[in-house]
Write an enzyme that holds these catalytic residues in place. Structure first.
Site, mmCIF file in Angstrom:
data_model
loop_
_atom_site.group_PDB
_atom_site.id
_atom_site.type_symbol
_atom_site.label_atom_id
_atom_site.label_comp_id
_atom_site.label_asym_id
_atom_site.label_seq_id
_atom_site.Cartn_x
_atom_site.Cartn_y
_atom_site.Cartn_z
ATOM 1 N N ASN A 188 65.882 15.154 54.199
ATOM 2 C CA ASN A 188 67.311 15.401 54.057
ATOM 3 C C ASN A 188 67.540 15.799 52.592
ATOM 4 O O ASN A 188 66.590 15.989 51.844
ATOM 5 C CB ASN A 188 68.069 14.126 54.426
ATOM 6 N N GLY B 223 63.234 21.706 53.939
ATOM 7 C CA GLY B 223 63.477 21.560 52.512
ATOM 8 C C GLY B 223 63.255 22.894 51.834
ATOM 9 O O GLY B 223 62.149 23.207 51.408
ATOM 10 N N GLY B 224 64.290 23.702 51.808
ATOM 11 C CA GLY B 224 64.259 24.948 51.050
ATOM 12 C C GLY B 224 63.453 26.085 51.645
ATOM 13 O O GLY B 224 63.074 27.004 50.910
ATOM 14 N N GLY C 122 80.291 15.210 54.264
ATOM 15 C CA GLY C 122 80.721 13.895 54.770
ATOM 16 C C GLY C 122 80.676 13.779 56.279
ATOM 17 O O GLY C 122 81.469 13.048 56.867
ATOM 18 N N LYS D 133 75.100 20.411 64.653
ATOM 19 C CA LYS D 133 75.533 19.557 63.537
ATOM 20 C C LYS D 133 75.610 18.094 63.984
ATOM 21 O O LYS D 133 76.019 17.809 65.109
ATOM 22 C CB LYS D 133 76.906 20.033 63.039
ATOM 23 N N CYS E 56 71.842 10.201 55.682
ATOM 24 C CA CYS E 56 72.864 11.006 55.044
ATOM 25 C C CYS E 56 73.328 10.362 53.740
ATOM 26 O O CYS E 56 73.804 9.233 53.741
ATOM 27 C CB CYS E 56 74.056 11.221 55.952
#
Lengths: 304, 255
Positions: free
Chosen positions: A192, A243-244, A73, A46, A131
């Site tokens: 992202n 992406g998915g 966040g 992360k 982000c």
């Protein structure tokens, strides 16, 4: 038939092109099976920031059609905590470690890159320039000039290959990718999450505590795929695509349009076996189509 | 890629009332690992609808892992249509368990709202071995949400019931039951249910200087503490319900 799955970014070699997206496997949870994780091409923990971040108010996630919106966040305990408490376990993995970093104060990126450059167990650094959950008017990744400036400055001080992670919330993502390449980025990763929101109609209030968040999951895959396709036409550096991705077929689509690596993100929440299933599926596809080298798939899209 | 993923077979999917169901799951080595208060994260459908898994408290952990659920939305409706013999993907047991009451405790009061009663059966299976006076206060919407609580009684629990419409037991909120019982100090509290009820229990117990634990529910994505999506505010900062909880010290939750 022997099968070559290995790919590289800069001087770093990966045993196969499948990895995970940052924020979807933590820093290796207590439930993680390291033996399985080591079957992947790389591990990405992360995103960390220099100082600890508390994150956004709850609710932080909401389920949507074929996906989710999150506004976590970048909650994390900061660089010092990461180096002291997370990195020692991550260093035991026998696959390259890509550390994702983000910055919310001037010079934080410099400090993060300088200090992570000294860590032998860190193979690459991913710059999270994108982000969307923080209340900045404009993100670095939404401005090609800012992207170029930040990446160029960090390239000078980094001992590790740098990956620029891009935001899809732009008019021309290829222009931002090109700026990153010009500045010396060793790879780009995209996409992202897409800026999104959900409303509770009974209360007439936003569902998320942060009001807006980022959409991920299979809902965004066709758009992400088109963005990777566009970026591939503009840059020569490797692309890490995400992406998915839920299946090997999804991953193969990204590889065919030109991604060197693929990252499984949101699907880990639905089924943590997804990255391994994707890897198995890519192998099965190669066998079925008699492809012996993954490079014969990467960028092999036929348009005429 | 994680240690706690099981393909369970459905042993039973029993209708308890017109609204409540009990699903019994079995997989080798699964039930043996369960501690009271833990939960399972169930993939109710193999497709994309619903997208997330659904977390359920473990109700009973004897021969099978049993969950108690109310049919409230798409996920639970799909679950209610599952048949014996079908298989279902579960992560679990997850989260931390209830801790035992502090030494010297004479009375344990469990305050449950709706299916929030679920984790307390497994808890009484453990607590009955000690000499506590066990009291269950169960609040539900109406009689369709009240199932047989005889297993609680068998574990030595005094059971008091309240329904919002008075169709079963006392009319009113479960908190109203609390003021009616005789406290045998030192009393220790466990609670689980909707947030407004937990807030109410927090206020009641604070004025009486009682301590206890609460089991919370949140929308979850990963269930294993990595996505940080189910975080709640506590006196110690944000904590994940799935990994740092679902059981928290009653007074540390900020509601």
């Amino acid at each position: 038939m022997s099968m070559k799955l290995n790919v590289s970014i800069g001087h770093i070699q990966f045993q196969n092109p499948v990895t995970i997206a940052s924020g979807t496997f933590g820093y290796i949870s207590k439930y993680a099976k390291s033996a399985d994780i080591q079957k992947l091409g790389a591990f990405i923990p992360k995103t960390i920031t220099l100082a600890a971040r508390e994150g956004n108010p709850s609710p932080r996630i909401v389920e949507t059609a074929s996906g989710m919106i999150n506004a976590i966040g970048i909650e994390n305990d900061g660089l010092d905590h990461f180096l002291a408490h997370k990195l020692p376990d991550l260093a035991k993995l026998k696959i390259p470690l890509i550390v994702s970093v983000s910055a919310y104060q001037h010079n934080d990126f410099e400090t993060l890159v300088t200090r992570l450059s000294q860590e032998e167990s860190v193979s690459l650094i991913e710059l999270n320039l994108s982000c969307p959950n923080l209340k900045h008017a404009r993100l670095i990744a939404q401005d090609p000039a800012a992207t170029q400036e930040v990446v160029a400055a960090l390239k000078k001080i980094s001992a590790k290959p740098l990956i620029a992670k891009l935001s899809p919330n732009v008019t021309d993502i290829a222009a931002v990718a090109f700026a990153a390449q010009e500045a010396g980025a060793d790879a780009v990763s995209l996409v992202n999450t897409f800026s999104a929101m959900a409303v509770d109609v009974h209360r007439r209030r936003p569902v998320l505590g942060n009001v807006t968040g980022g959409l991920s999951g299979p809902a965004i895959k066709p758009i992400a795929l088109k963005m990777v396709y566009d970026v591939k036409k503009r840059v020569t550096i490797p692309i890490i695509a995400m992406g998915g991705i839920m299946t090997a077929e999804d991953a193969l689509e990204f590889l065919i349009v030109g991604a060197t690596m693929v990252a499984v993100g949101t699907a880990n929440f639905v089924d943590p076996q997804t990255p391994l299933r994707v890897l198995q599926g890519i192998k099965a596809y190669m066998k079925q189509h008699r492809v012996s080298d993954i490079h014969d798939i990467i960028g092999s899209l036929r348009t005429s | 890629m994680i240690k706690c993923q099981y393909t369970c077979s459905i042993v039973k999917n029993q209708k308890m009332t017109s609204r409540l169901f009990c699903l019994s799951l079995k997989a080798p080595g699964f039930v043996q690992r369960v501690l009271p208060g833990q939960f399972v994260h169930v993939r109710v459908a193999n497709g994309l609808k619903p997208f997330f898994r659904r977390p359920f408290s473990i109700f009973r952990a004897q021969k099978t892992v049993d969950i108690l659920y109310d049919v409230v939305g798409l996920g639970t409706r799909i679950l209610s249509e599952k048949k014996k013999g079908e298989s279902i993907d579960c992560l679990g047991p997850l989260g931390i368990s209830f801790r035992l009451p502090p030494p010297g405790t004479k009375q344990v009061v469990m305050i449950a709202g709706g299916v929030g009663v679920a984790p307390f059966l497994a808890l009484t299976d453990v607590l009955k071995k000690e000499k506590y006076q066990l009291v269950l206060l169960y609040g539900a919407r109406d009689k369709d949400h009240v199932f047989s609580l005889k297993e609680f009684r068998k574990n030595g629990c005094q059971v008091h019931i309240a329904t919002d419409d008075g169709s079963h037991g006392v009319k009113g909120r479960v908190s109203a039951l609390f003021s009616k019982i005789n406290l045998k100090m030192p009393t220790y509290i466990y609670t689980c249910g909707p947030k407004p009820m937990i807030k109410c229990v927090q206020d009641l117990t604070r004025t009486q200087h009682l301590s206890g634990q609460a089991s919370l529910e949140e929308v979850m994505a990963c269930g294993v503490g990595v996505c940080l999506g189910c975080s709640i505010k506590t006196t110690k900062g944000f904590r994940t319900v799935c990994h740092d909880g679902p059981v928290f010290d009653l007074q540390e939750i900020i509601l």
